[in-house]
Design a protein around this motif. Structure first.
Motif, PDB file in Angstrom:
ATOM      1  N   ASP A 175       0.832  -1.209   0.000  1.00 42.05           N
ATOM      2  CA  ASP A 175       0.000   0.000   0.000  1.00 42.05           C
ATOM      3  C   ASP A 175       0.867   1.261   0.000  1.00 42.05           C
ATOM      4  OD1 ASP A 175      -2.454  -1.297  -0.029  1.00 42.05           O
ATOM      5  OD2 ASP A 175      -2.578  -1.423   2.152  1.00 42.05           O
ATOM      6  N   GLU A 230      -7.924  -3.339  -8.413  1.00 46.83           N
ATOM      7  CA  GLU A 230      -7.899  -1.940  -8.849  1.00 46.83           C
ATOM      8  C   GLU A 230      -8.005  -1.821 -10.365  1.00 46.83           C
ATOM      9  OE1 GLU A 230      -5.013  -0.626  -5.097  1.00 46.83           O
ATOM     10  OE2 GLU A 230      -4.164  -1.044  -7.080  1.00 46.83           O
ATOM     11  N   ASP A 247      -2.375   1.780  -9.473  1.00 50.84           N
ATOM     12  CA  ASP A 247      -2.007   2.618  -8.330  1.00 50.84           C
ATOM     13  C   ASP A 247      -0.937   3.631  -8.713  1.00 50.84           C
ATOM     14  OD1 ASP A 247      -0.192   0.324  -8.498  1.00 50.84           O
ATOM     15  OD2 ASP A 247       0.711   1.098  -6.654  1.00 50.84           O
ATOM     16  N   LYS A 258      -1.319   7.735  -8.578  1.00 56.11           N
ATOM     17  CA  LYS A 258      -0.353   8.564  -7.861  1.00 56.11           C
ATOM     18  C   LYS A 258       0.218   9.649  -8.763  1.00 56.11           C
ATOM     19  CE  LYS A 258       3.866   8.294  -5.073  1.00 56.11           C
ATOM     20  NZ  LYS A 258       4.914   7.399  -4.520  1.00 56.11           N
ATOM     21  N   THR A 268     -16.700   3.851  -7.792  1.00 54.18           N
ATOM     22  CA  THR A 268     -16.447   3.495  -6.396  1.00 54.18           C
ATOM     23  C   THR A 268     -17.724   2.964  -5.754  1.00 54.18           C
ATOM     24  OG1 THR A 268     -16.926   5.777  -5.730  1.00 54.18           O
ATOM     25  CG2 THR A 268     -14.627   5.219  -6.146  1.00 54.18           C
ATOM     26  N   LYS A 319     -20.866   3.259   7.284  1.00 51.79           N
ATOM     27  CA  LYS A 319     -19.470   2.831   7.250  1.00 51.79           C
ATOM     28  C   LYS A 319     -19.311   1.424   7.815  1.00 51.79           C
ATOM     29  CE  LYS A 319     -14.818   4.292   8.587  1.00 51.79           C
ATOM     30  NZ  LYS A 319     -14.014   5.297   9.329  1.00 51.79           N
ATOM     31  N   PRO A 329     -12.223  -0.495   0.968  1.00 53.10           N
ATOM     32  CA  PRO A 329     -11.483  -0.195  -0.268  1.00 53.10           C
ATOM     33  C   PRO A 329     -10.120   0.455  -0.059  1.00 53.10           C
ATOM     34  CG  PRO A 329     -13.293   1.357   0.038  1.00 53.10           C
ATOM     35  CD  PRO A 329     -13.454   0.305   1.080  1.00 53.10           C
ATOM     36  N   ALA A 330      -9.914   1.103   1.066  1.00 47.80           N
ATOM     37  CA  ALA A 330      -8.619   1.735   1.335  1.00 47.80           C
ATOM     38  C   ALA A 330      -7.650   0.687   1.872  1.00 47.80           C
ATOM     39  CB  ALA A 330      -8.779   2.874   2.345  1.00 47.80           C
ATOM     40  N   GLY A 331      -6.450   0.646   1.297  1.00 50.17           N
ATOM     41  CA  GLY A 331      -5.437  -0.276   1.804  1.00 50.17           C
ATOM     42  C   GLY A 331      -5.675  -1.720   1.419  1.00 50.17           C
ATOM     43  N   LYS A 332      -5.876  -1.981   0.131  1.00 47.03           N
ATOM     44  CA  LYS A 332      -6.150  -3.351  -0.307  1.00 47.03           C
ATOM     45  C   LYS A 332      -4.973  -4.293  -0.048  1.00 47.03           C
ATOM     46  CE  LYS A 332      -9.739  -2.606  -3.790  1.00 47.03           C
ATOM     47  NZ  LYS A 332     -10.046  -1.200  -3.529  1.00 47.03           N
TER      48      LYS A 332
END
Length: 400
Positions: free
Chosen positions: A67, A122, A185, A189, A203, A209, A334-337
């Motif tokens: 990540d 992704e 990714d 970036k 998304t 949450k 979804p954050a930090g797969k």
């Protein structure tokens, strides 16, 4: 519209052909390696066991680092260390040094997983389930091809080491191919650094949450359970068929083949279905049928039930539900797969050690108890799948 990451995915899948070879290459060459290392089958078993140790050592940290530093560096790190494994095993003069390189292979597998699974999710956000399940097909492809390669080498009186060399060479060619391919990714970036406006992948819309303390824990335990469910069958179905169902030894040995056929058929089926329905539905259905099948095999241990059951467990428990579970976890978190891949597969790796030991203890006094043990495990898996499904419906907007 054609996905620009398709060429990248092809290279990622090729890596898993080599991984499939790497998992069984020691056992397939065990006679030659026993001579080289001056050891017996116990020595070979010690080396093979180190594959799991290496994977357990690295999978958690490699996911977090993936990540942070990106998918491509970790995929290449996995490829380089896997090549070191092939050369190291081939030229090791002793069991002790071979054990070291087997640990390296387990670490390599962790590096590949922590980069590849997130990269595929992704790259293909709408069909992430299909993309990740296909990895299992390529692993099976490598495990199908390697014995044929070894048979060809033996039939033509060629050096057994060419099987290792071919795998390493394939990695080298694939490394060159992947060098210029884009990774999602890295593109994201770059776009952020240059403040470019780029088309974003769709998304997931959340109604509320997801909570790590509820579905997060459920996923982690499910990773353990899913691995344990099919691992028990793959390791003990032959013994169960012979000693409990009263099958002849040769007939009981074929049960593993039924299991493998079921697994391959499921990969093909799931690759199609995962693009049409949400992966969470498949997780619940597959887990339920696995539980039901294993329970019937425990209650009615006849040769016919074992043959049909082995194929069904191969289909519903070993044909990709572990990968589908990770896909659903990736949707909900979804954050930090890379991090969640590490956490998820860490507990799967633990199952590979703990469950066989527990089952072996049960088998000393009651072989049929192994299937009861697996029934209980599969039942827990179904309960977890239902919890995940309920929380998925409560937290994710499924209207689109």
């Amino acid at each position: 519209m054609k996905n620009k990451y398709t060429p990248t995915a092809i290279g990622l899948y090729i890596n898993y052909i080599v991984h499939g070879m790497g998992v069984i290459i020691i056992s397939q060459n065990q006679n030659s390696l026993m001579t080289q290392w001056d050891t017996d089958l116990m020595g070979i078993a010690k080396v093979i066991s180190m594959l799991g140790i290496g994977r357990l050592i690295a999978i958690m940290i490699s996911g977090r680092l993936s990540d942070k530093f990106g998918r491509k560096p970790f995929i290449y790190l996995g490829m380089v260390t896997y090549a070191a494994y092939f050369f190291g095993i081939l030229y090791s003069p002793s069991v002790e040094l071979a054990m070291f390189f087997a640990v390296v292979a387990g670490i390599s597998n962790s590096f590949l997983d922590s980069g590849t699974y997130p990269a595929l999710m992704e790259s293909f956000p709408k069909t992430a389930g299909t993309a990740t399940v296909l990895l299992k097909a390529f692993i099976q492809g490598g495990q199908f091809a390697l014995p044929l390669i070894i048979k060809f080498l033996a039939s033509n009186h060629l050096w057994f080491g060419w099987s290792f060399m071919i795998a390493a060479i394939l990695l080298g060619i694939n490394a060159i191919y992947l060098w210029k391919q884009p990774f999602p990714d890295a593109d994201a970036k770059l776009a952020e650094e240059t403040e470019e406006v780029v088309e974003q992948a769709p998304t997931v819309k959340f109604k509320s949450k997801p909570k790590m303390a509820i579905e997060g824990v459920a996923f982690v335990i499910y990773g353990f359970i899913a691995q344990a469910t099919f691992y028990l069958i793959s390791q003990f179905i032959g013994t169960y068929g012979e000693q409990v169902a009263g099958m002849a030894q040769t007939d009981a040995g074929v049960l593993v083949s039924y299991y493998s056929i079921g697994s391959l058929l499921c990969v093909a089926f799931t690759a199609i279905m995962a693009s049409k329905v949400r992966s969470v539905y498949l997780v619940v259905i597959y887990t339920f049928v696995s539980f039901l099948t294993i329970a019937i095999m425990w209650l009615f241990p006849t040769p016919l039930v074992c043959m049909i059951g082995a194929a069904l467990v191969g289909f519903f428990a070993a044909g990709g539900v572990l990968q589908l579970g990770l896909t659903v976890m990736g949707e909900m978190f979804p954050a930090g797969k890379g991090t969640i891949t590490g956490i998820y597969y860490t507990f799967g790796s633990i199952a590979s050690f703990v469950i066989p030991v527990a089952a072996a203890q049960i088998a000393k006094t009651n072989v049929r108890g192994i299937m009861l043990f697996d029934t209980i495990i599969a039942g827990i898996g179904f309960v977890l799948a239902v919890i995940i499904f309920i929380r998925y419906r409560q937290t994710i907007d499924t209207s689109k």
